[in-house]
Design a protein around this motif. Structure first.
Motif, PDB file in Angstrom:
ATOM      1  N   MET A  93       0.828  -1.204   0.000  1.00 41.55           N
ATOM      2  CA  MET A  93       0.000   0.000   0.000  1.00 41.55           C
ATOM      3  C   MET A  93       0.871   1.265   0.000  1.00 41.55           C
ATOM      4  O   MET A  93       0.616   2.215  -0.743  1.00 41.55           O
ATOM      5  CB  MET A  93      -0.918  -0.017   1.211  1.00 41.55           C
ATOM      6  CG  MET A  93      -2.004   1.011   1.150  1.00 41.55           C
ATOM      7  SD  MET A  93      -2.855   1.129   2.728  1.00 41.55           S
ATOM      8  CE  MET A  93      -1.632   1.939   3.727  1.00 41.55           C
ATOM      9  N   LEU A  94       1.919   1.253   0.820  1.00 46.05           N
ATOM     10  CA  LEU A  94       2.813   2.418   0.871  1.00 46.05           C
ATOM     11  C   LEU A  94       3.494   2.638  -0.473  1.00 46.05           C
ATOM     12  O   LEU A  94       3.621   3.765  -0.949  1.00 46.05           O
ATOM     13  CB  LEU A  94       3.863   2.230   1.964  1.00 46.05           C
ATOM     14  CG  LEU A  94       3.348   2.396   3.398  1.00 46.05           C
ATOM     15  CD1 LEU A  94       4.423   1.947   4.388  1.00 46.05           C
ATOM     16  CD2 LEU A  94       2.958   3.845   3.668  1.00 46.05           C
ATOM     17  N   GLY A  95       3.910   1.542  -1.086  1.00 50.49           N
ATOM     18  CA  GLY A  95       4.560   1.635  -2.394  1.00 50.49           C
ATOM     19  C   GLY A  95       3.626   2.227  -3.438  1.00 50.49           C
ATOM     20  O   GLY A  95       4.019   3.078  -4.237  1.00 50.49           O
ATOM     21  N   LEU A  96       2.370   1.797  -3.387  1.00 51.11           N
ATOM     22  CA  LEU A  96       1.407   2.319  -4.356  1.00 51.11           C
ATOM     23  C   LEU A  96       1.078   3.788  -4.083  1.00 51.11           C
ATOM     24  O   LEU A  96       0.886   4.577  -5.008  1.00 51.11           O
ATOM     25  CB  LEU A  96       0.120   1.476  -4.341  1.00 51.11           C
ATOM     26  CG  LEU A  96       0.257   0.117  -5.037  1.00 51.11           C
ATOM     27  CD1 LEU A  96      -0.976  -0.745  -4.791  1.00 51.11           C
ATOM     28  CD2 LEU A  96       0.484   0.294  -6.544  1.00 51.11           C
ATOM     29  N   PHE A  97       1.052   4.158  -2.790  1.00 50.45           N
ATOM     30  CA  PHE A  97       0.869   5.576  -2.464  1.00 50.45           C
ATOM     31  C   PHE A  97       2.037   6.411  -2.998  1.00 50.45           C
ATOM     32  O   PHE A  97       1.843   7.502  -3.531  1.00 50.45           O
ATOM     33  CB  PHE A  97       0.747   5.777  -0.952  1.00 50.45           C
ATOM     34  CG  PHE A  97      -0.683   5.798  -0.470  1.00 50.45           C
ATOM     35  CD1 PHE A  97      -1.564   6.754  -0.956  1.00 50.45           C
ATOM     36  CD2 PHE A  97      -1.142   4.886   0.462  1.00 50.45           C
ATOM     37  CE1 PHE A  97      -2.880   6.779  -0.520  1.00 50.45           C
ATOM     38  CE2 PHE A  97      -2.450   4.907   0.904  1.00 50.45           C
ATOM     39  CZ  PHE A  97      -3.326   5.856   0.412  1.00 50.45           C
ATOM     40  N   ALA A  98       3.243   5.890  -2.825  1.00 48.65           N
ATOM     41  CA  ALA A  98       4.428   6.594  -3.335  1.00 48.65           C
ATOM     42  C   ALA A  98       4.287   6.811  -4.839  1.00 48.65           C
ATOM     43  O   ALA A  98       4.528   7.910  -5.347  1.00 48.65           O
ATOM     44  CB  ALA A  98       5.693   5.803  -3.019  1.00 48.65           C
ATOM     45  N   PHE A  99       3.860   5.751  -5.547  1.00 48.54           N
ATOM     46  CA  PHE A  99       3.698   5.859  -6.997  1.00 48.54           C
ATOM     47  C   PHE A  99       2.588   6.848  -7.335  1.00 48.54           C
ATOM     48  O   PHE A  99       2.716   7.655  -8.264  1.00 48.54           O
ATOM     49  CB  PHE A  99       3.378   4.494  -7.596  1.00 48.54           C
ATOM     50  CG  PHE A  99       3.207   4.534  -9.094  1.00 48.54           C
ATOM     51  CD1 PHE A  99       4.289   4.803  -9.920  1.00 48.54           C
ATOM     52  CD2 PHE A  99       1.962   4.315  -9.672  1.00 48.54           C
ATOM     53  CE1 PHE A  99       4.137   4.856 -11.300  1.00 48.54           C
ATOM     54  CE2 PHE A  99       1.804   4.379 -11.056  1.00 48.54           C
ATOM     55  CZ  PHE A  99       2.892   4.646 -11.869  1.00 48.54           C
ATOM     56  N   PHE A 100       1.507   6.829  -6.546  1.00 49.84           N
ATOM     57  CA  PHE A 100       0.403   7.764  -6.767  1.00 49.84           C
ATOM     58  C   PHE A 100       0.895   9.213  -6.648  1.00 49.84           C
ATOM     59  O   PHE A 100       0.594  10.055  -7.502  1.00 49.84           O
ATOM     60  CB  PHE A 100      -0.704   7.473  -5.752  1.00 49.84           C
ATOM     61  CG  PHE A 100      -1.828   8.467  -5.767  1.00 49.84           C
ATOM     62  CD1 PHE A 100      -2.676   8.557  -6.858  1.00 49.84           C
ATOM     63  CD2 PHE A 100      -2.034   9.318  -4.686  1.00 49.84           C
ATOM     64  CE1 PHE A 100      -3.716   9.483  -6.883  1.00 49.84           C
ATOM     65  CE2 PHE A 100      -3.080  10.244  -4.701  1.00 49.84           C
ATOM     66  CZ  PHE A 100      -3.912  10.317  -5.795  1.00 49.84           C
ATOM     67  N   TYR A 101       1.681   9.503  -5.610  1.00 47.82           N
ATOM     68  CA  TYR A 101       2.198  10.861  -5.454  1.00 47.82           C
ATOM     69  C   TYR A 101       3.183  11.209  -6.569  1.00 47.82           C
ATOM     70  O   TYR A 101       3.228  12.358  -7.035  1.00 47.82           O
ATOM     71  CB  TYR A 101       2.830  11.052  -4.069  1.00 47.82           C
ATOM     72  CG  TYR A 101       1.798  11.506  -3.065  1.00 47.82           C
ATOM     73  CD1 TYR A 101       1.552  12.861  -2.864  1.00 47.82           C
ATOM     74  CD2 TYR A 101       1.021  10.588  -2.363  1.00 47.82           C
ATOM     75  CE1 TYR A 101       0.579  13.281  -1.978  1.00 47.82           C
ATOM     76  CE2 TYR A 101       0.044  10.999  -1.475  1.00 47.82           C
ATOM     77  CZ  TYR A 101      -0.177  12.354  -1.285  1.00 47.82           C
ATOM     78  OH  TYR A 101      -1.147  12.772  -0.422  1.00 47.82           O
ATOM     79  N   ALA A 102       3.969  10.215  -7.007  1.00 44.10           N
ATOM     80  CA  ALA A 102       4.887  10.463  -8.123  1.00 44.10           C
ATOM     81  C   ALA A 102       4.091  10.804  -9.394  1.00 44.10           C
ATOM     82  O   ALA A 102       4.487  11.684 -10.163  1.00 44.10           O
ATOM     83  CB  ALA A 102       5.769   9.238  -8.359  1.00 44.10           C
ATOM     84  N   CYS A 103       2.935  10.134  -9.572  1.00 49.92           N
ATOM     85  CA  CYS A 103       2.078  10.435 -10.732  1.00 49.92           C
ATOM     86  C   CYS A 103       1.481  11.837 -10.621  1.00 49.92           C
ATOM     87  O   CYS A 103       1.440  12.585 -11.599  1.00 49.92           O
ATOM     88  CB  CYS A 103       0.946   9.413 -10.852  1.00 49.92           C
ATOM     89  SG  CYS A 103       1.519   7.795 -11.378  1.00 49.92           S
TER      90      CYS A 103
END
Lengths: 185, 316
Positions: free
Chosen positions: A57-67
């Motif tokens: 979940m944290l990894g996907l949040f990181a990717f979401f913020y990068a997007c």
């Protein structure tokens, strides 16, 4: 009227809201990436199991913020001026690095499902090691865009060095000799 | 000798809004906004204006622009003044750390009339004018600011530089005991800047003592700063204590820090990219869309001749 002054003031986004949003989303992507990388050491050191459940979940949040970070830059900052965007990606080293970091995270987000994990098996673990270069590039990206005050990039550089350093130590030959080597995620 | 030719930018005196009027408009807007939200203006905008600014007497000057002024609130809270901190809002928050009284200005180097002047004596001979200039930061944002000041050439004529004087060097106050940023080693303090003598003599180049009709807030470089509107903002050195005429090109702070990125000239030039930022476009503070950056920040007609025959890619 193309003024977002009032909007920016209301949202507490300051005088240059686009610059503020770009910086904040970028910094949060990096913070979340560091948190993601903290989960494995936390599990190993404490034996708790919850960090591993949080990791994806944290990894996907990181990717979401990068997007978000990338979209704000493309859509709001440069307003889809593709010539300018392309010129920046190719010719401004810090943008090249940041864009590459996002590209490295992209396949990780795509293969983050349980189904993909089962399908890729061992190669999933190998593929997801791309998170290490992505995090390093993200810190270099911040370092390179900083004008003179390097305290912020240095802080993230130290945090990342500790997180990656721990992994190096875990894999060091003496660990193998002493029989305590473990698989790293 | 200087002959003032009014250019197409010269505003008629009637076009300049008196300071009371724009101040009132600003206050009116703030009150309306605050009332609508049930908030106090202070809570909305953080620190209010410094209480130390005083109204100035001045006349309207040439080279104006009819572009809308950047609100005073933005001009005074979004600053690069690393002596007061490296964040954009640090200078206004730490403004009171800059001690401006007493203030002494030293003029020396290759000139016939060197001197050390208390600020009042330094300013007394010069009538003040309002100059509405575009300000383009190297970071890709810009503002339109109503400065109050006088042409630097008046100081130069008074000092009478000798034939050996080719450049003018400026130094900002050094006061690490009070200025928090000067305790960080982000730049080699004190801040120094320089101009070629002909650039310094140009009527666009002013020493500013105020903005929006009042004395400069500390975060904008009180009590005395340079404004060179056709160069990137960092050339317009703040809180000047020393003006020196030199034969050699003087060192400049950002050039010392990263010579590949910041040249001595640092003229606004959309065709010469900074290694980190394309300089083709800029965001005017308050606008959503970027706009094209103009050669010499739109002052090419006035200053282009200063660089005739120079390779501006080499002398960036």
């Amino acid at each position: 009227m193309l003024s977002i002054q009032a909007l920016g003031g209301l949202g507490g986004l300051g005088t240059n809201p686009i610059e503020y949003l770009t910086h904040e989303t970028g910094i949060w992507a990096l913070r979340l990436l560091c948190l993601t990388l903290l989960m494995t050491p936390l599990r190993r050191m404490t034996g708790w199991s919850w960090p591993m459940r949080l990791r994806r979940m944290l990894g996907l949040f990181a990717f979401f913020y990068a997007c978000l970070h990338l979209s704000i830059w493309i859509g709001l900052d440069l307003f889809f001026d593709w010539a300018l965007i392309w010129d920046d990606v190719l010719n401004r080293p810090y943008i090249t690095l940041g864009f590459t970091a996002w590209l490295l995270l992209l396949p990780l987000a795509v293969t983050s499902t349980d189904a993909m994990m089962r399908r890729l098996k061992r190669r999933w673990v190998q593929l997801h090691r791309l998170v290490y270069p992505a995090a390093i590039l993200a810190v270099l990206h911040l370092w390179w865009l900083t004008r003179a005050d390097y305290r912020e990039p240095m802080l993230y550089g130290v945090i990342l060095a500790v997180l990656l350093g721990w992994r190096v130590i875990q894999r060091w030959p003496w660990k193998a000799w002493s029989g305590s080597a473990r698989r790293l995620g | 000798m200087l002959i003032r030719v009014p250019s197409r930018y010269t505003p008629r005196p009637s076009e300049i809004t008196p300071p009371e009027v724009y101040r009132d408009r600003r206050r009116f807007l703030q009150m309306g906004l605050a009332a609508g939200l049930g908030l106090s203006v202070g809570a909305l905008h953080g620190p209010a204006r410094s209480s130390t600014t005083r109204p100035l007497a001045f006349t309207a000057g040439p080279f104006g622009t009819d572009e809308p002024l950047t609100p005073r609130q933005d001009v005074t809270t979004y600053n690069n003044f690393y002596e007061l901190g490296t964040g954009k809002s640090d200078p206004s928050r730490n403004a009171e750390r800059l001690v401006t009284e007493p203030w002494t200005v030293t003029v020396d180097g290759h000139c016939l009339n060197p001197g050390r002047y208390p600020l009042e004596d330094f300013l007394k001979p010069h009538a003040l004018e309002e100059r509405i200039y575009r300000m383009r930061c190297v970071e890709g944002w810009s503002m339109v600011i109503p400065w109050v000041g006088f042409e630097l050439n008046r100081i130069i004529e008074q000092a009478e530089p000798t034939r050996r004087a080719k450049y003018v060097a400026f130094t900002t106050i050094l006061d690490p005991a009070n200025l928090p940023g000067q305790r960080l080693r982000v730049l080699d303090w004190p801040y120094v800047e320089g101009l070629r003598l002909d650039e310094a003599m140009h009527p666009l180049t002013i020493l500013a003592v105020g903005l929006y009709g009042e004395t400069l807030p500390n975060q904008n470089g009180a009590p005395l700063r340079l404004v060179v509107p056709w160069k990137y903002g960092f050339k317009s050195i703040k809180s000047i204590v020393h003006i020196r005429f030199t034969e050699q090109e003087p060192p400049t702070s950002w050039n010392k820090a990263t010579p590949r990125e910041y040249g001595f000239y640092s003229n606004v030039n959309p065709d010469v990219a900074h290694p980190r930022w394309s300089q083709r476009t800029e965001r005017r503070i308050g606008d959503l869309r970027r706009r094209p950056t103009l050669m010499f920040n739109g002052y090419a007609e006035e200053v282009g001749h200063l660089y005739a025959g120079m390779d501006l890619r080499k002398f960036f």
